[in-house]
Design an enzyme around this catalytic site. Sequence first.
Site, PDB file in Angstrom:
ATOM      1  N   ARG A  86      -0.829 -18.103  19.694  1.00 14.13           N
ATOM      2  CA  ARG A  86      -1.630 -19.121  18.873  1.00 14.13           C
ATOM      3  C   ARG A  86      -1.616 -18.777  17.277  1.00 14.13           C
ATOM      4  NH1 ARG A  86      -7.220 -21.610  18.853  1.00 14.13           N
ATOM      5  NH2 ARG A  86      -7.024 -22.688  16.910  1.00 14.13           N
ATOM      6  N   ASP A  98      -6.638 -21.835  23.272  1.00 11.83           N
ATOM      7  CA  ASP A  98      -7.736 -21.896  22.311  1.00 11.83           C
ATOM      8  C   ASP A  98      -8.769 -21.267  23.524  1.00 11.83           C
ATOM      9  OD1 ASP A  98      -9.662 -22.613  20.433  1.00 11.83           O
ATOM     10  OD2 ASP A  98     -10.271 -24.343  21.219  1.00 11.83           O
TER      11      ASP A  98
END
Length: 163
Positions: A86, A98
């Site tokens: 990420r 996420d």
Amino acid sequence: MPSGLVTAYIGLGSNLGDRSKNLSGAVERLSSVGTVTAVSSIYETKPWGVEGYQPRYLNQAVAVDTSMDALDVVTELLAIEYSLGRAREEKNASRTLDLDLLLHGDSVMNASGVTVPHPRLHERAFVLIPLVEIAPEIVHPILDRSIAELAAESDRSGISGLI
């Protein structure tokens, strides 16, 4: 559940790279938070709250029994996101992974940039639909409504069902 443990509910999403592999890798790494006790099916969903094109997301919800407080859970979730590639470049950008802390037992807090329950939980069908699968009876500690009630009222457009 042994004393000192609380159930944390975590929302997972991915719309870049091998989305399924990103989610499964995250579920495996959640053992660093505690004991994974429930994992929802995976749903494909349209991006929410963004303008312009983004690839569709895969979303999932996971329950974890943990002795960590909410701030420590969020710190660990950020580390897991980072470990799986990420990059936080801009708000609402596409992402490999996420991880959102949705609920932490019946805790209500807003401190150090962490808000529990997640402030938009009740607005997001892409979170509610997987969550209702594993925790329909859980009550939102501020709205005093069950996840099943919130999910039943959510706008399910853009959710293409089980993957």
